[in-house]
Design a protein around this motif. Structure first.
Motif, PDB file in Angstrom:
ATOM      1  N   LYS A   5      31.116  40.304  52.624  1.00  0.00           N
ATOM      2  CA  LYS A   5      31.309  38.984  52.029  1.00  0.00           C
ATOM      3  C   LYS A   5      32.098  39.146  50.737  1.00  0.00           C
ATOM      4  O   LYS A   5      31.925  40.132  50.011  1.00  0.00           O
ATOM      5  CB  LYS A   5      29.969  38.303  51.721  1.00  0.00           C
ATOM      6  N   PHE A   6      32.914  38.157  50.436  1.00  0.00           N
ATOM      7  CA  PHE A   6      33.750  38.190  49.244  1.00  0.00           C
ATOM      8  C   PHE A   6      33.572  36.885  48.467  1.00  0.00           C
ATOM      9  O   PHE A   6      33.713  35.801  49.032  1.00  0.00           O
ATOM     10  CB  PHE A   6      35.227  38.354  49.628  1.00  0.00           C
ATOM     11  N   VAL A   7      33.280  37.001  47.177  1.00  0.00           N
ATOM     12  CA  VAL A   7      33.125  35.807  46.349  1.00  0.00           C
ATOM     13  C   VAL A   7      33.489  36.158  44.907  1.00  0.00           C
ATOM     14  O   VAL A   7      33.108  37.209  44.397  1.00  0.00           O
ATOM     15  CB  VAL A   7      31.683  35.242  46.439  1.00  0.00           C
ATOM     16  N   MET A   8      34.234  35.268  44.257  1.00  0.00           N
ATOM     17  CA  MET A   8      34.639  35.541  42.868  1.00  0.00           C
ATOM     18  C   MET A   8      33.473  35.341  41.898  1.00  0.00           C
ATOM     19  O   MET A   8      33.299  36.138  40.978  1.00  0.00           O
ATOM     20  CB  MET A   8      35.826  34.661  42.487  1.00  0.00           C
ATOM     21  N   ALA A   9      32.722  34.271  42.044  1.00  0.00           N
ATOM     22  CA  ALA A   9      31.430  34.098  41.354  1.00  0.00           C
ATOM     23  C   ALA A   9      31.498  33.807  39.856  1.00  0.00           C
ATOM     24  O   ALA A   9      30.509  33.365  39.278  1.00  0.00           O
ATOM     25  CB  ALA A   9      30.533  35.326  41.588  1.00  0.00           C
ATOM     26  N   TYR A  10      32.623  34.020  39.214  1.00  0.00           N
ATOM     27  CA  TYR A  10      32.679  33.905  37.757  1.00  0.00           C
ATOM     28  C   TYR A  10      32.381  32.489  37.246  1.00  0.00           C
ATOM     29  O   TYR A  10      31.529  32.294  36.369  1.00  0.00           O
ATOM     30  CB  TYR A  10      34.062  34.321  37.241  1.00  0.00           C
ATOM     31  N   ASN A  11      33.135  31.494  37.750  1.00  0.00           N
ATOM     32  CA  ASN A  11      32.977  30.136  37.224  1.00  0.00           C
ATOM     33  C   ASN A  11      31.580  29.584  37.449  1.00  0.00           C
ATOM     34  O   ASN A  11      31.106  28.742  36.686  1.00  0.00           O
ATOM     35  CB  ASN A  11      34.005  29.188  37.855  1.00  0.00           C
ATOM     36  N   LYS A  12      30.901  30.057  38.472  1.00  0.00           N
ATOM     37  CA  LYS A  12      29.542  29.576  38.756  1.00  0.00           C
ATOM     38  C   LYS A  12      28.607  29.818  37.588  1.00  0.00           C
ATOM     39  O   LYS A  12      27.659  29.051  37.358  1.00  0.00           O
ATOM     40  CB  LYS A  12      29.009  30.268  40.013  1.00  0.00           C
ATOM     41  N   ILE A  13      28.855  30.888  36.827  1.00  0.00           N
ATOM     42  CA  ILE A  13      27.994  31.202  35.679  1.00  0.00           C
ATOM     43  C   ILE A  13      28.743  31.013  34.359  1.00  0.00           C
ATOM     44  O   ILE A  13      28.381  31.570  33.319  1.00  0.00           O
ATOM     45  CB  ILE A  13      27.429  32.621  35.773  1.00  0.00           C
ATOM     46  N   LEU A  24      31.812  31.921  33.474  1.00  0.00           N
ATOM     47  CA  LEU A  24      32.661  33.015  33.033  1.00  0.00           C
ATOM     48  C   LEU A  24      34.034  32.940  33.698  1.00  0.00           C
ATOM     49  O   LEU A  24      34.277  32.095  34.566  1.00  0.00           O
ATOM     50  CB  LEU A  24      31.988  34.362  33.342  1.00  0.00           C
ATOM     51  N   THR A  25      34.924  33.799  33.284  1.00  0.00           N
ATOM     52  CA  THR A  25      36.276  33.875  33.817  1.00  0.00           C
ATOM     53  C   THR A  25      36.510  35.274  34.367  1.00  0.00           C
ATOM     54  O   THR A  25      35.800  36.215  34.027  1.00  0.00           O
ATOM     55  CB  THR A  25      37.302  33.564  32.715  1.00  0.00           C
ATOM     56  N   PRO A  26      37.530  35.439  35.230  1.00  0.00           N
ATOM     57  CA  PRO A  26      37.695  36.712  35.937  1.00  0.00           C
ATOM     58  C   PRO A  26      38.120  37.865  35.037  1.00  0.00           C
ATOM     59  O   PRO A  26      38.751  37.685  33.993  1.00  0.00           O
ATOM     60  CB  PRO A  26      38.764  36.410  36.983  1.00  0.00           C
ATOM     61  N   ASP A  27      37.756  39.067  35.474  1.00  0.00           N
ATOM     62  CA  ASP A  27      38.195  40.308  34.853  1.00  0.00           C
ATOM     63  C   ASP A  27      38.564  41.278  35.962  1.00  0.00           C
ATOM     64  O   ASP A  27      38.637  40.911  37.130  1.00  0.00           O
ATOM     65  CB  ASP A  27      37.115  40.884  33.921  1.00  0.00           C
ATOM     66  N   MET A  32      37.911  30.263  42.803  1.00  0.00           N
ATOM     67  CA  MET A  32      37.313  30.316  41.470  1.00  0.00           C
ATOM     68  C   MET A  32      36.446  29.083  41.198  1.00  0.00           C
ATOM     69  O   MET A  32      35.299  29.199  40.771  1.00  0.00           O
ATOM     70  CB  MET A  32      38.411  30.421  40.410  1.00  0.00           C
ATOM     71  N   TYR A  33      36.985  27.890  41.422  1.00  0.00           N
ATOM     72  CA  TYR A  33      36.270  26.660  41.064  1.00  0.00           C
ATOM     73  C   TYR A  33      35.020  26.456  41.906  1.00  0.00           C
ATOM     74  O   TYR A  33      33.976  26.044  41.401  1.00  0.00           O
ATOM     75  CB  TYR A  33      37.176  25.446  41.257  1.00  0.00           C
TER      76      TYR A  33
END
Length: 267
Positions: free
Chosen positions: A131-139, A141-144, A164-165
């Protein structure tokens, strides 16, 4: 290398990098980030290693940053994250800029910085249950981990912003369709398939790989004419290199190339 959180073994000129915190989903904390940077430097400099595979211990690739360890820093969380990302980003830079192919073997969930790391690989194969998920905006945060650089280039801006959104997870099939990974493989066959690929690439023209990688990455910021100018210069240099001479000679002599010969390993 005697590391605790990022293990490195070498097999048939392939450096096998394993994220090794399975009890924490291979979450990235300060110590792991630093070890990853040290391993990346070693892989980029080693003459024995000609291709690199990265995977995770246990049943996950990496769930991303270790939020628990970050939160424990309290008011020092900002300076702590700057330290973590300094090591992580330097590691990714070394892996990405080295001449050697950098291949992901995604053996489970790749979230946050784990997904960013997959995006930074030259090629990536995934187990069918991944599974693939960016997850940052959910908490909040922004990507790194290069996610904001590679993801839009792989999937396009609108799809990248959607991921992202909305924090929409992708299964392995969708990740392949969107261009995040190259192939989906049955879980029990994943590492065998990727290692075979890496060993075959390790027999190839390592310096030509590196120059090709540079041309592709730089093409995003060039005009058609300036990119073709770069192509002309690099092609001419490669044709007169030891690798190029071996490749051309092998073609004309109707034999297999041998880029592993000592005389072919230099530029």
């Amino acid at each position: 290398m005697e590391n605790q959180f990022v293990q490195l073994t070498i097999q048939n000129h392939v450096g096998i990098v394993k994220l090794n915190r399975p009890e924490a989903g291979n979450a990235i904390h300060l110590e792991m980030a630093k070890e990853l940077m040290d391993v990346a430097i070693f892989c980029s400099e080693s003459e024995e290693i000609r291709a690199v595979v990265i995977t995770g211990a246990g049943n996950k690739f990496s769930v991303g940053g270790d939020l628990r360890s970050f939160a424990e820093k309290g008011e020092q969380i900002s300076s702590h994250l700057k330290s973590v990302t300094a090591y992580l980003h330097q590691a990714i830079s070394y892996f990405t800029r080295m001449n050697k192919p950098f291949i992901g073997a995604v053996n489970g969930v790749a979230a946050g910085a784990g997904m960013s790391l997959v995006c930074a690989c030259d090629m990536a194969y995934a187990a069918e249950h991944s599974k693939f998920v960016m997850a940052y905006n959910k908490i909040g945060l922004t990507p790194d981990g290069s996610g904001s650089y590679f993801l839009p280039r792989l999937v396009g801006m609108k799809r990248a912003l959607e991921l992202m959104y909305t924090n929409r997870p992708l299964d392995a099939k969708e990740a392949s369709e969107w261009g995040i990974i190259n192939h989906v493989v049955a879980g029990e066959q994943l590492f065998e398939v990727v290692l075979e690929l890496a060993e075959n690439l390790a027999k190839g023209p390592m310096n030509a790989y590196g120059e090709t990688k540079k041309l592709f990455y730089h093409s995003q910021q060039e005009t058609l004419e300036s990119q073709m100018s770069k192509e002309s210069v690099v092609l001419a240099e490669r044709a007169s290199s030891i690798e190029g001479k071996e490749g051309i000679a092998a073609f004309l002599e109707k034999r297999e190339t041998d880029f592993l010969k000592e005389r072919v390993t230099s530029k």
